[in-house]
Structure formats: structure tokens, C-alpha cells
Design an enzyme around this catalytic site. Sequence first.
Site, PDB file in Angstrom:
ATOM      1  N   GLU A 157      42.423  41.374  35.706  1.00  0.00           N
ATOM      2  CA  GLU A 157      43.691  42.100  35.724  1.00  0.00           C
ATOM      3  C   GLU A 157      44.646  41.424  34.746  1.00  0.00           C
ATOM      4  O   GLU A 157      44.906  40.226  34.861  1.00  0.00           O
ATOM      5  CB  GLU A 157      44.249  42.129  37.154  1.00  0.00           C
ATOM      6  CG  GLU A 157      43.294  42.873  38.086  1.00  0.00           C
ATOM      7  CD  GLU A 157      43.615  42.711  39.562  1.00  0.00           C
ATOM      8  OE1 GLU A 157      44.717  42.207  39.888  1.00  0.00           O
ATOM      9  OE2 GLU A 157      42.769  43.091  40.390  1.00  0.00           O
ATOM     10  N   VAL A 181      36.001  40.331  43.244  1.00  0.00           N
ATOM     11  CA  VAL A 181      36.891  39.191  43.026  1.00  0.00           C
ATOM     12  C   VAL A 181      37.877  39.599  41.937  1.00  0.00           C
ATOM     13  O   VAL A 181      37.468  39.952  40.825  1.00  0.00           O
ATOM     14  CB  VAL A 181      36.148  37.915  42.598  1.00  0.00           C
ATOM     15  CG1 VAL A 181      37.147  36.758  42.434  1.00  0.00           C
ATOM     16  CG2 VAL A 181      35.072  37.535  43.609  1.00  0.00           C
ATOM     17  N   GLU A 182      39.156  39.557  42.268  1.00  0.00           N
ATOM     18  CA  GLU A 182      40.191  39.864  41.281  1.00  0.00           C
ATOM     19  C   GLU A 182      40.490  38.601  40.469  1.00  0.00           C
ATOM     20  O   GLU A 182      40.965  37.601  41.004  1.00  0.00           O
ATOM     21  CB  GLU A 182      41.452  40.354  41.978  1.00  0.00           C
ATOM     22  CG  GLU A 182      41.247  41.673  42.704  1.00  0.00           C
ATOM     23  CD  GLU A 182      42.501  42.149  43.425  1.00  0.00           C
ATOM     24  OE1 GLU A 182      43.151  43.081  42.929  1.00  0.00           O
ATOM     25  OE2 GLU A 182      42.824  41.575  44.487  1.00  0.00           O
ATOM     26  N   VAL A 183      40.194  38.647  39.183  1.00  0.00           N
ATOM     27  CA  VAL A 183      40.423  37.525  38.277  1.00  0.00           C
ATOM     28  C   VAL A 183      41.745  37.783  37.559  1.00  0.00           C
ATOM     29  O   VAL A 183      41.851  38.710  36.748  1.00  0.00           O
ATOM     30  CB  VAL A 183      39.265  37.394  37.270  1.00  0.00           C
ATOM     31  CG1 VAL A 183      39.564  36.295  36.250  1.00  0.00           C
ATOM     32  CG2 VAL A 183      37.958  37.109  38.004  1.00  0.00           C
ATOM     33  N   HIS A 201      40.861  36.071  43.492  1.00  0.00           N
ATOM     34  CA  HIS A 201      41.176  36.598  44.817  1.00  0.00           C
ATOM     35  C   HIS A 201      40.029  37.441  45.359  1.00  0.00           C
ATOM     36  O   HIS A 201      39.686  38.472  44.794  1.00  0.00           O
ATOM     37  CB  HIS A 201      42.456  37.438  44.781  1.00  0.00           C
ATOM     38  CG  HIS A 201      42.722  38.140  46.074  1.00  0.00           C
ATOM     39  ND1 HIS A 201      42.789  39.514  46.173  1.00  0.00           N
ATOM     40  CD2 HIS A 201      42.913  37.662  47.327  1.00  0.00           C
ATOM     41  CE1 HIS A 201      43.012  39.850  47.434  1.00  0.00           C
ATOM     42  NE2 HIS A 201      43.087  38.749  48.149  1.00  0.00           N
TER      43      HIS A 201
END
Length: 315
Positions: free
Chosen positions: A181, A151-153, A140
Site C-alpha cells: 500500500e 499481509v498489508e505491507v 499487518h
Amino acid sequence: MKNTSFTTAAVIGAGTIGLSWTALFAGHGLTVRVSDPRPDLAEAVAAALAEFTPHLAAQGLDVDGLADRVQLAGSVAEAVRGADAVQENGPESVEFKKDLFATLVAEAPSHALLLSSSSAIPSTAFTGDLTDASRVLIGHPFNPPHLIPLVEVVPGERTSEDAVQAAVDFYAFLGRVPVVERKEMPGFVGNRLQNALNREAIYLVEQGVVTPEDLDAVMTNSLGIRWATVGPFLGSHLGGGPGGYRHMAEHIGVSMKQMWAGLGNPAQGPEETERLIEAVEKAYGSSTYSELAEARDRKQLAVLSALDSARTEEN
């Protein structure tokens, strides 16, 4: 998932986020195949590349032949053929993503990362029926991803650790800052923080405490500056002085906790929503979307450049 060499990427969905990803991928030398049913796909891609080229150049990326590295695909299957990574940017719909990722699993190479730009839906919600969900996870970004580093992985329940590491490697290769996360929550971390702040912002405007433009002035002249350099926890640690976070929690934190119970819960019924919309339009409606976005991105580039210079001086 042992392959961490990235040469080809597929972008599925060419809206605002997908077009930004396309430019970033191409700016890092990847061959990019773009798929979207929109009839103006060619025009949209060309316009985005032209608009974003200066942003990429400001980041030191090679923009010579940028458009030559981008190909339009006639179908999802054509786009993902030979891809090392697939970035999905479709609607926030569980059913849509179920159908699409079934196609991605069937059509993409077995080594390909299958990434979703989903803003709120965890991947476990749409991967339950897949024959192979080990390569599927959330990547995201924050808009626009060719500028904003985060970037949220977010792995799902069936995502392999190899895929998580490959995703981290992929986004690091793109010059992003991947943060893993380890627990799925709707909205992930960034949007949950943003929504908490936005809820209080709406409440304060709704209560007549401040106008939308003055609230934005409060943010951009205080917390926005601070949070561009340190996050909430480091900010609090510094706010505690030499005693650090312990002093903050044991002393100033007491009064902060007392404020929690009084944080707002905006009504936002139809009338309140309409009044808020009109107030925001009054504040910013004299400028076009393009003008506002250009000003935002120019300022964001300036912040990123200043932070990069500060880091260089620290090292």
C-alpha cells in the site's frame, strides 16, 4: 537490504498475533526467537504450537520438530540477535513503538527487516526519531496470520524500496499474500473496509432491523461467500453483466449512490453499547472462546482448501 535469505526470525510480543506468527515462521523452517514479559511465556508458546500444528499440517507444512525450532528469549536484544526479520506485535501505542523500535534498530543486525503488526498506526508515526528508519515498515496481518493469507505491507516515509521488496519476499516465502500500500492511512486498507462494514452492522442492530446472529447469517450466506472468491470491484464488474463495471456504474450504481447518504451513524453511547454487548453475548455467549475460535478456523481452512483446489483446476 540486499539479503533475501531468511533463516531466523524474532517475534516480539506473544499475544494472539505473535503466537500465530511464531507457529507460521517455525512451520516454514525458520528458527524463531520469542520475547515477551508475560510470566507464562513458555506455557503460552507450547499451547499455541500444539493448537496450531494441525492447521500448519493442513497447509502442507513440515511440523516435525516444530517446537525445537522455537526458542524463548530473555530479552528483546537476545531475541533479535542474528535475526533476518523481526515481527513486532506490541500494544497499539505510538510511544511504546517509539521506544521498542529504537531498541530494535540498535540491537538487530543491519540487514534485518523490522516489521510491525500494527493494526492502525502507520510506521511514520513512530520512526521520526530513529537513526535508521529505512528497514522499518508495517506488515499487518489478519487474525490468525498462520491461516489468513493477507499481509498489508505499508512503507513509511523513510522506508527504502529495498526493504519493501524484502518484506514482499519474506511474506511470500511464508506463503502469505503481501499487498503493498503506497500511501499511509490510519487503519490501512483491510481495517478501514472492516470498520466501514462494522459501522453499518452496528447501526442496523441498533435500529432493531436485525439481530446480531441474523446479521451474521446475512453475511455468511451472501457477501461472505462472494468476497471469499472475488473482491468488491470484480464483484461489481460481474454484477454489471456483459457490460461489466461500466454498466454497473452507469445504471445500478445510481441507486447505490442514493443509498450512501442514508448509511448509518450509530449512536453507541454507554446505553446503546451495553445493549449491543448483551445482544452479542446472548447470541454467542453459550460457547467458549476456544470453541468459537476452533469452529472459525476449521471453516476458514475449508474455504482456503476449496479455493486452492479451484485454482489448481483453473491452471
